[in-house]
Enzyme design. Structure first.
Site, short mmCIF file in Angstrom:
data_model
loop_
_atom_site.label_atom_id
_atom_site.label_comp_id
_atom_site.label_asym_id
_atom_site.label_seq_id
_atom_site.Cartn_x
_atom_site.Cartn_y
_atom_site.Cartn_z
N SER A 13 -26.29 -4.36 -6.91
CA SER A 13 -26.87 -5.44 -7.70
C SER A 13 -26.97 -6.72 -6.88
O SER A 13 -26.09 -7.03 -6.07
CB SER A 13 -25.99 -5.70 -8.93
OG SER A 13 -26.40 -6.87 -9.60
N SER A 15 -27.19 -9.64 -8.51
CA SER A 15 -26.87 -10.70 -9.47
C SER A 15 -25.81 -11.67 -8.97
O SER A 15 -25.93 -12.88 -9.18
CB SER A 15 -26.43 -10.08 -10.80
OG SER A 15 -27.52 -9.43 -11.43
N THR A 51 -26.68 -5.30 -18.13
CA THR A 51 -27.76 -4.48 -17.59
C THR A 51 -27.63 -3.06 -18.12
O THR A 51 -26.72 -2.76 -18.92
CB THR A 51 -27.75 -4.52 -16.05
OG1 THR A 51 -28.94 -3.88 -15.57
CG2 THR A 51 -26.53 -3.84 -15.47
N LYS A 55 -27.71 -2.80 -22.88
CA LYS A 55 -28.41 -3.94 -23.48
C LYS A 55 -28.56 -3.83 -25.00
O LYS A 55 -28.71 -4.85 -25.68
CB LYS A 55 -29.79 -4.11 -22.83
CG LYS A 55 -29.73 -4.57 -21.38
CD LYS A 55 -31.12 -4.80 -20.82
CE LYS A 55 -31.05 -5.27 -19.38
NZ LYS A 55 -32.38 -5.56 -18.81
N ASN A 76 -29.34 -9.33 -22.93
CA ASN A 76 -28.91 -9.27 -21.54
C ASN A 76 -28.03 -10.45 -21.13
O ASN A 76 -27.58 -10.54 -20.00
CB ASN A 76 -30.12 -9.19 -20.59
CG ASN A 76 -30.78 -10.54 -20.39
OD1 ASN A 76 -31.06 -11.24 -21.37
ND2 ASN A 76 -31.02 -10.91 -19.15
N GLY A 115 -37.20 2.21 -22.65
CA GLY A 115 -35.85 1.67 -22.79
C GLY A 115 -35.86 0.21 -23.17
O GLY A 115 -36.88 -0.36 -23.56
N TYR A 188 -36.20 -3.73 -7.87
CA TYR A 188 -36.24 -4.65 -6.73
C TYR A 188 -35.49 -4.09 -5.53
O TYR A 188 -35.38 -4.75 -4.48
CB TYR A 188 -35.65 -6.02 -7.12
CG TYR A 188 -34.27 -5.92 -7.75
CD1 TYR A 188 -33.13 -5.88 -6.98
CD2 TYR A 188 -34.14 -5.84 -9.14
CE1 TYR A 188 -31.88 -5.77 -7.56
CE2 TYR A 188 -32.89 -5.73 -9.72
CZ TYR A 188 -31.76 -5.70 -8.93
OH TYR A 188 -30.53 -5.59 -9.52
N GLY A 209 -39.54 -6.37 -9.02
CA GLY A 209 -38.86 -7.07 -10.10
C GLY A 209 -37.98 -8.22 -9.67
O GLY A 209 -37.21 -8.75 -10.49
#
Length: 405
Positions: A13, A15, A51, A55, A76, A115, A188, A209
């Site tokens: 990730s 993030s 994530t 969600k 999210n 989804g 991504y 993304g």
């Protein structure tokens, strides 16, 4: 206060990297099984992003659901305030920002997947008066009725197909959609997925993304901090993340790729990978001996295996063998996370020592004639090798200025 990302499988990730560029707070990754959700949500964490695959699952634990999150049916972003657990959906803003960045007007879209992410995308499209259809992988074959939607001008992949470590996968044949203006993949990692390569080959606009990921993170951070943030940060953060792409070096045998690559590694801090050296480790013999005992075909098979492996990773300097361009199938694994530089050196200056195919100048000239067009096709830019230091500086200058795909 501490914040983080809740999910099931998070080792790759972005993030944490993104949030640490947005604000000065602790942000960590929390991998949890579904039976651990309630305890985690009720723990001392101040707020967190959510994530896949949670969600929708987290909604039952919330005291409040924002109107947008309620409309989408997916959350999210969660924050705790005044003893209450509040849920939001910032993916909406992220995808809306990504869509606007394409600079096109769309009328009809296809969404691959059904989804939580596809729900958000559907609401964004509906608000923009873009009609759409969702194709689910649960329906076999999911593309059976694709001919009914061949007038679509936007295609969006909202499934994990093609995502690391299962790179190179795609769900659809773009030739069936002749009116496409753009293809979006919310993945991504890798930066260019198989479906985006298909768009690139057809000169169709494409986007991964990453902008969506950064956009939703910025809006989530705004909620965490309870203050407005400058959305110009999205482009700045994207540029910073793109600095983690690989630098791939291609060129004739003896053109200096390994020497340049080693020095680039020192200068950039990126890990250095020499594909020929990796092949020698696997085969437990020098390249010349592989050619002698096993033949070039065996060497190329080993080379392809190495390229497929190392090309999936990021933040590397990858020096390739001179003949890597002979197989067009090596291009996408090399390009997916990288900028590719063609190291050009005068043929008379090439180092021939220990190179099984470069035995004399006539052989070198033949190799050059065979490969020169492929070097051009594979590369993003040509870099002359007049000196190692000069080549290194040229590559560094170009790499950190460019954000092209």
């Amino acid at each position: 206060m501490k914040f983080g990302l809740l999910g099931k499988d998070l080792p790759h990730s972005f993030s944490k990297t993104i949030h640490e560029q947005i604000a000065d707070y602790a942000y960590d990754l929390y991998e949890k099984n579904i039976e651990d959700l309630e305890d985690f949500i009720k723990s001392d964490i101040s707020g967190f992003n959510v994530t896949i695959p949670y969600k929708e699952e987290v909604i039952k634990y919330l005291d409040y659901l924002s109107p947008r999150a309620k409309r989408i049916g997916a959350v999210n972003t969660i924050i705790k305030r005044d003893g209450k657990i509040l849920g939001y959906n910032t993916d909406y803003f992220g995808f809306d920002y990504l869509l606007q960045s394409l600079g096109e007007n769309f009328t009809r879209a296809i969404i691959l997947g059904d989804g939580a992410t596809s729900k958000t995308i559907g609401i964004v499209l509906a608000d923009k008066k873009i009609s759409y259809v969702k194709l689910s992988r649960k329906k076999s074959p999911y593309y059976a009725d694709l001919d009914k939607f061949n007038d679509a001008d936007l295609l969006i992949n909202a499934t994990p197909v093609g995502m690391y470590p299962n790179n190179g996968k795609s769900l659809i044949d773009l030739d069936k959609l002749p009116k496409l203006k753009a293809v979006v993949d919310v993945i991504y990692n890798p930066y260019i997925t198989e479906i985006l390569f298909e768009a690139r080959d057809r000169k169709i606009k494409y986007a991964n993304g990453l902008k969506m990921l950064i956009g939703q993170a910025l809006e989530a951070s705004s909620i965490f901090q309870n203050k407005d943030l400058d959305y110009k940060m999205i482009e700045e953060i994207e540029a910073n993340i793109l600095k983690n792409r690989n630098i791939v070096l291609i060129g004739m045998p003896g053109s200096g790729k390994s020497s340049i690559g080693s020095k680039l590694s020192e200068k950039t801090g990126k890990n250095f990978v020499d594909t020929d050296a990796e092949i020698e480790k696997i085969a437990n013999m020098p390249i010349s001996e592989i050619f002698e005992k096993c033949g070039e075909e065996k060497f190329r098979d080993l080379e392809k295996s190495i390229i497929n492996k190392v090309g999936k990773e990021t933040n590397q300097i990858i020096a390739t063998g001179g003949g890597v361009v002979k197989d067009p199938a090596n291009f996408r694994p090399l390009k997916q996370n990288s900028l590719i530089y063609f190291i050009k050196r005068n043929l008379s200056d090439l180092d021939r020592e220990g190179r099984p195919l470069s035995t004399n100048y006539r052989a070198i000239e033949g190799i050059w004639q065979e490969r020169k067009d492929f070097y051009q096709l594979f590369s993003d830019k040509k870099i002359p090798n007049i000196s190692i230091d000069q080549s290194v500086e040229l590559i560094i200058g170009d790499f950190y200025e460019n954000t092209f795909n």
